[in-house]
Design a protein around this motif. Structure first.
Motif, mmCIF file in Angstrom:
data_model
loop_
_atom_site.group_PDB
_atom_site.id
_atom_site.type_symbol
_atom_site.label_atom_id
_atom_site.label_comp_id
_atom_site.label_asym_id
_atom_site.label_seq_id
_atom_site.Cartn_x
_atom_site.Cartn_y
_atom_site.Cartn_z
ATOM 1 N N ARG A 62 53.069 -0.723 -64.345
ATOM 2 C CA ARG A 62 54.011 0.378 -64.527
ATOM 3 C C ARG A 62 53.486 1.287 -65.626
ATOM 4 O O ARG A 62 53.176 0.827 -66.728
ATOM 5 N N VAL A 63 53.384 2.581 -65.325
ATOM 6 C CA VAL A 63 52.923 3.569 -66.298
ATOM 7 C C VAL A 63 54.102 4.456 -66.666
ATOM 8 O O VAL A 63 54.819 4.932 -65.782
ATOM 9 N N GLN A 64 54.291 4.683 -67.945
ATOM 10 C CA GLN A 64 55.310 5.604 -68.442
ATOM 11 C C GLN A 64 54.637 6.472 -69.497
ATOM 12 O O GLN A 64 54.156 5.941 -70.507
ATOM 13 N N VAL A 65 54.546 7.766 -69.253
ATOM 14 C CA VAL A 65 53.915 8.657 -70.216
ATOM 15 C C VAL A 65 54.763 9.898 -70.431
ATOM 16 O O VAL A 65 55.554 10.287 -69.573
ATOM 17 N N THR A 66 54.542 10.499 -71.589
ATOM 18 C CA THR A 66 55.141 11.788 -71.916
ATOM 19 C C THR A 66 54.013 12.747 -72.252
ATOM 20 O O THR A 66 53.142 12.432 -73.059
ATOM 21 N N PHE A 67 54.043 13.903 -71.596
ATOM 22 C CA PHE A 67 53.048 14.946 -71.824
ATOM 23 C C PHE A 67 53.599 15.883 -72.883
ATOM 24 O O PHE A 67 54.701 16.407 -72.758
ATOM 25 N N GLY A 83 51.870 -4.480 -67.361
ATOM 26 C CA GLY A 83 51.413 -5.280 -66.233
ATOM 27 C C GLY A 83 52.413 -6.352 -65.873
ATOM 28 O O GLY A 83 53.527 -6.400 -66.418
ATOM 29 N N PRO A 84 52.034 -7.231 -64.960
ATOM 30 C CA PRO A 84 52.938 -8.305 -64.524
ATOM 31 C C PRO A 84 53.368 -9.224 -65.655
ATOM 32 O O PRO A 84 54.416 -9.861 -65.564
ATOM 33 N N ASP A 85 52.569 -9.288 -66.746
ATOM 34 C CA ASP A 85 52.937 -10.146 -67.868
ATOM 35 C C ASP A 85 54.078 -9.575 -68.705
ATOM 36 O O ASP A 85 54.606 -10.234 -69.591
ATOM 37 N N GLY A 86 54.456 -8.319 -68.433
ATOM 38 C CA GLY A 86 55.568 -7.693 -69.138
ATOM 39 C C GLY A 86 55.217 -7.100 -70.489
ATOM 40 O O GLY A 86 56.085 -6.553 -71.165
ATOM 41 N N LEU A 87 53.965 -7.198 -70.905
ATOM 42 C CA LEU A 87 53.557 -6.648 -72.193
ATOM 43 C C LEU A 87 53.219 -5.168 -72.057
ATOM 44 O O LEU A 87 52.402 -4.787 -71.206
ATOM 45 N N ALA A 88 53.838 -4.344 -72.894
ATOM 46 C CA ALA A 88 53.564 -2.907 -72.894
ATOM 47 C C ALA A 88 52.347 -2.632 -73.775
ATOM 48 O O ALA A 88 52.298 -3.071 -74.923
ATOM 49 N N VAL A 89 51.381 -1.917 -73.228
ATOM 50 C CA VAL A 89 50.148 -1.590 -73.932
ATOM 51 C C VAL A 89 50.128 -0.075 -74.160
ATOM 52 O O VAL A 89 50.385 0.691 -73.225
ATOM 53 N N GLN A 140 40.915 -2.155 -66.088
ATOM 54 C CA GLN A 140 41.056 -3.546 -65.661
ATOM 55 C C GLN A 140 42.494 -3.827 -65.233
ATOM 56 O O GLN A 140 42.729 -4.490 -64.214
ATOM 57 N N ALA A 141 43.457 -3.332 -65.985
ATOM 58 C CA ALA A 141 44.868 -3.567 -65.654
ATOM 59 C C ALA A 141 45.222 -2.950 -64.303
ATOM 60 O O ALA A 141 45.949 -3.547 -63.514
ATOM 61 N N VAL A 142 44.707 -1.753 -64.038
ATOM 62 C CA VAL A 142 45.025 -1.083 -62.774
ATOM 63 C C VAL A 142 44.337 -1.775 -61.605
ATOM 64 O O VAL A 142 44.933 -1.983 -60.553
ATOM 65 N N SER A 143 43.081 -2.162 -61.796
ATOM 66 C CA SER A 143 42.326 -2.771 -60.693
ATOM 67 C C SER A 143 42.744 -4.218 -60.446
ATOM 68 O O SER A 143 42.530 -4.747 -59.353
ATOM 69 N N GLY A 144 43.295 -4.873 -61.491
ATOM 70 C CA GLY A 144 43.675 -6.274 -61.359
ATOM 71 C C GLY A 144 42.501 -7.220 -61.513
ATOM 72 O O GLY A 144 42.638 -8.422 -61.358
ATOM 73 N N ARG A 145 41.319 -6.665 -61.810
ATOM 74 C CA ARG A 145 40.116 -7.499 -61.979
ATOM 75 C C ARG A 145 39.977 -7.862 -63.454
ATOM 76 O O ARG A 145 40.396 -7.125 -64.342
ATOM 77 N N HIS A 146 39.342 -8.961 -63.682
ATOM 78 C CA HIS A 146 39.050 -9.392 -65.056
ATOM 79 C C HIS A 146 37.656 -8.939 -65.415
ATOM 80 O O HIS A 146 36.741 -8.941 -64.596
#
Length: 167
Positions: free
Chosen positions: A86-91, A115-121, A158-164
């Motif tokens: 989930r992306v939330q941004v303000t321009f 991400g799915p872990d619920g941590l906001a970055v 990485q977060a968007v692609s889901g790859r490590h």
């Protein structure tokens, strides 16, 4: 006209597609706000309507590289909207370059991705968006976004692609 704009477009942005037919700067503002409505509310249909159909409409950003054409751009956003992030941004911090039939808005997107872990970055992107008035309405023709911090960029991709990441 070149001027600073104190507006901010974020989670409270509205879908103003109906006002994008106004040929004045107000129509360009409506198109810009509509984009941030679509992005923050994961509305792929509204986002697609905001972007031009022109085959050379172009998106240059950290996730898609260089994409051309409204359908390819909408497809990238659709994958993001349908994914677990989930992306939330303000321009804001906007400088606008307005002329008859065209508008550029340059500033910063500040927000988070979760991400799915619920941590906001935290997320910070230098952004410019180009709109044209064509065929009776304002539409987005170009976007460029850059993330300055290489580690933050890698983590976002990485977060968007889901790859490590591999070492």
């Amino acid at each position: 006209m070149i001027q600073q704009n104190d507006a901010r477009y974020g989670t409270a942005a509205r879908n103003r597609l109906d006002a994008t037919g106004d040929p004045s700067a107000e129509g360009a503002y409506a198109a810009l706000e509509t984009f941030y409505y679509a992005l923050n509310h994961r509305d792929a249909a509204v986002l697609r309507e905001d972007w031009s159909d022109h085959p050379l409409a172009q998106l240059n950003n950290p996730l898609g590289g260089i994409l051309r054409g409204g359908d390819a751009i909408a497809e990238l956003y659709g994958r993001i909207f349908d994914g677990p992030m989930r992306v939330q941004v303000t321009f804001g911090d906007i400088v606008e370059y307005l002329g008859e039939g065209h508008a550029v808005f340059a500033g910063r997107e500040i927000g988070t991705y979760t991400g799915p872990d619920g941590l906001a970055v935290p997320l910070a992107i230098r952004t410019s968006r180009y709109f044209r008035y064509e065929n009776g309405r304002w539409r987005q023709f170009h976007h460029h976004g850059s993330i300055d911090d290489p580690d933050a960029l890698a983590a976002y991709q990485q977060a968007v692609s889901g790859r490590h990441a591999t070492g």
